[in-house]
Design a protein around this motif. Structure first.
Motif, PDB file in Angstrom:
ATOM      1  N   LYS A 140       0.899  -1.183   0.025  1.00  0.00           N
ATOM      2  CA  LYS A 140      -0.193   0.033   0.241  1.00  0.00           C
ATOM      3  C   LYS A 140       0.917   1.245   0.012  1.00  0.00           C
ATOM      4  O   LYS A 140       0.748   2.297  -0.842  1.00  0.00           O
ATOM      5  CB  LYS A 140      -0.818   0.007   1.310  1.00  0.00           C
ATOM      6  CG  LYS A 140      -1.728   1.189   1.270  1.00  0.00           C
ATOM      7  CD  LYS A 140      -2.802   1.243   2.570  1.00  0.00           C
ATOM      8  CE  LYS A 140      -3.598   2.418   2.856  1.00  0.00           C
ATOM      9  NZ  LYS A 140      -4.312   2.196   3.906  1.00  0.00           N
ATOM     10  N   THR A 273      -6.323   4.159  -9.429  1.00  0.00           N
ATOM     11  CA  THR A 273      -6.174   2.549  -9.549  1.00  0.00           C
ATOM     12  C   THR A 273      -4.877   2.147  -9.003  1.00  0.00           C
ATOM     13  O   THR A 273      -4.976   1.235  -8.473  1.00  0.00           O
ATOM     14  CB  THR A 273      -6.193   2.561 -11.105  1.00  0.00           C
ATOM     15  OG1 THR A 273      -4.974   3.257 -11.758  1.00  0.00           O
ATOM     16  CG2 THR A 273      -7.500   2.830 -11.632  1.00  0.00           C
ATOM     17  N   ARG A 276      -4.840   1.019  -5.301  1.00  0.00           N
ATOM     18  CA  ARG A 276      -5.959  -0.187  -5.227  1.00  0.00           C
ATOM     19  C   ARG A 276      -5.257  -1.397  -5.832  1.00  0.00           C
ATOM     20  O   ARG A 276      -5.455  -2.470  -5.224  1.00  0.00           O
ATOM     21  CB  ARG A 276      -7.152   0.313  -5.888  1.00  0.00           C
ATOM     22  CG  ARG A 276      -7.934   1.488  -5.361  1.00  0.00           C
ATOM     23  CD  ARG A 276      -9.312   1.601  -6.225  1.00  0.00           C
ATOM     24  NE  ARG A 276     -10.123   2.742  -5.606  1.00  0.00           N
ATOM     25  CZ  ARG A 276     -10.954   2.557  -4.609  1.00  0.00           C
ATOM     26  NH1 ARG A 276     -11.207   1.412  -4.087  1.00  0.00           N
ATOM     27  NH2 ARG A 276     -11.651   3.637  -4.173  1.00  0.00           N
ATOM     28  N   TRP A 280      -4.364  -4.673  -4.002  1.00  0.00           N
ATOM     29  CA  TRP A 280      -4.888  -6.063  -4.448  1.00  0.00           C
ATOM     30  C   TRP A 280      -3.629  -7.058  -4.496  1.00  0.00           C
ATOM     31  O   TRP A 280      -3.814  -8.293  -4.182  1.00  0.00           O
ATOM     32  CB  TRP A 280      -5.284  -5.805  -5.767  1.00  0.00           C
ATOM     33  CG  TRP A 280      -5.722  -7.023  -6.472  1.00  0.00           C
ATOM     34  CD1 TRP A 280      -6.795  -8.045  -6.248  1.00  0.00           C
ATOM     35  CD2 TRP A 280      -5.101  -7.732  -7.585  1.00  0.00           C
ATOM     36  NE1 TRP A 280      -6.515  -9.106  -7.244  1.00  0.00           N
ATOM     37  CE2 TRP A 280      -5.529  -8.698  -8.029  1.00  0.00           C
ATOM     38  CE3 TRP A 280      -4.052  -7.185  -8.563  1.00  0.00           C
ATOM     39  CZ2 TRP A 280      -5.209  -9.384  -9.209  1.00  0.00           C
ATOM     40  CZ3 TRP A 280      -3.477  -7.739  -9.565  1.00  0.00           C
ATOM     41  CH2 TRP A 280      -4.150  -8.802 -10.006  1.00  0.00           C
TER      42      TRP A 280
END
Length: 407
Positions: A140, A273, A276, A280
């Protein structure tokens, strides 16, 4: 053991404000190499040089960056990241000033090359941050810092085109020089100078640090794969955007440099994006995520070749590659940023050297291909590089799965 020889305590965790200041600083220091993209034709015209000659500016910048990364970034495993960052940012400020006031092409080229050699801060900051965040949030935070780099590239490509169209290309570099002065003052005030002691900090010489990277490759062979994959991906990015800067402003297309800047605004989607996808990838695994994302990237590059003569259709591959290209960098870094803190900067060195050698190749080959065969040659080169990236990414994922199964 005397107090002077006791290991330093773990440095404090970064708070949200510090992370975002580092992210903004990453944006500013990264942007410097990308102002040339939309205005390359205008600078070439002003200095009266050809497309292949002006291509030397980004090419030498990227190659010098690779050399600088190799020679200077390993110092981050021995000296305070705060001190090193301050020195290199001041050096970038002086190089930007040289470019802004260059009276001839040779001086402009020298300034750009020096700028590349000293652009170390964006690659010190991720390793600095990786030592100050919880391991579960590594993807992150890495993605947030990468978003800063993306934002810097976006601001450089979009802002430079618009500013140059209305105020001249030199104004772009005047503004950039002022921003670098602000960062040179702000970063040392934000960063913590304390570092956890490591086996490299006290008894390893500078030449020892450089020499340690070859054995490190033998112990961590995957760093070569990640580096080569990112070299291809970054080379595609550089080649395409330099090609767009020449193609869209050519007599065939007839647009101004501001149009190239407006197209760069599509990268705004990365601000949403990329973090995120980074989160992921924390759950999916970086190698599997990279193998998936590179397929989407390949599809976008294919469309550049098909849609190259329509401004409106070009927006489709621009959006696709803007979404998936940065994720490949995030996942590539995640394959080694979970290694021991004492070696992360040198692993980052190896990775970034490959990346900017790829950028140097993309700069030279992309502008040369455009000079020889126009947009078709430029986009065809990018497609060939993308095919190689797909093959290596899939192989890297399969190789790692086989290695894990054998343990």
């Amino acid at each position: 053991m005397s107090p002077a020889s006791e290991p330093d305590p773990a440095p404090p965790r970064l708070n949200r404000q510090q992370i975002w200041i580092l992210t903004l600083a990453s944006a500013v220091v990264t942007a410097n190499a990308y102002y040339i993209h939309p205005i390359i034709a205008r600078v070439a015209e002003d200095f009266d040089v050809s497309s292949s000659q002006i291509g030397l500016v980004p090419a030498f910048n990227q190659i010098a960056l690779a050399v600088g990364i190799f020679l200077l970034l390993p110092l981050g495993d021995r000296f305070s990241n705060r001190s090193l960052t301050g020195i290199f940012v001041c050096g970038q400020f002086l190089a930007m000033a040289m470019m802004a006031f260059a009276a001839d092409f040779q001086l402009f080229l020298i300034g750009s090359t020096l700028l590349g050699f000293l652009t170390i801060a964006p690659y010190l900051l991720p390793t600095y941050a990786s030592k100050r965040v919880d391991p579960s949030e590594l993807g992150k935070v890495t993605a947030i810092l990468t978003t800063g780099i993306i934002a810097g590239i976006l601001a450089a490509r979009a802002g430079a085109g618009v500013v140059a169209e209305y105020f001249g290309w030199r104004t772009v570099y005047y503004i950039a020089t002022g921003l670098m002065l602000i960062v040179a003052i702000l970063l040392p005030l934000t960063m913590d100078g304390r570092e956890r002691a490591s086996e490299t900090s006290a008894d390893t010489s500078y030449l020892g640090l450089l020499g340690s990277m070859l054995p490190m490759v033998n112990r961590h062979p995957e760093i070569l794969l990640s580096g080569i994959i990112q070299a291809l991906n970054f080379g595609i990015f550089i080649a395409i955007w330099l090609g767009l800067g020449l193609h869209l402003t050519s007599p065939e297309m007839g647009y101004g440099v501001d149009t190239v800047g407006y197209l760069a605004l599509f990268a705004l989607i990365n601000l949403i994006t990329t973090p995120r996808f980074g989160a992921w990838a924390d759950k999916t695994g970086p190698r599997k995520a990279r193998a998936i994302m590179v397929g989407f990237q390949f599809f976008g590059v294919c469309l550049f070749l098909l849609f190259g003569h329509s401004l409106w259709l070009l927006m489709i591959p621009i959006v696709i590659t803007n979404i998936f290209g940065p994720v490949l960098d995030v996942t590539g870094r995640m394959t080694f940023l979970n290694e021991a803190p004492a070696i992360r900067t040198r692993l980052m060195t190896i990775y970034i050297v490959f990346m900017f050698l790829g950028g140097g190749f993309g700069s030279w080959a992309g502008t040369s291909a455009y000079d020889a065969w126009g947009w078709t040659g430029n986009a065809g080169l990018a497609l060939a590089m993308s095919m190689a990236s797909v093959a290596l990414s899939v192989w890297a994922y399969s190789w790692k799965r086989a290695a894990d199964s054998a343990q």
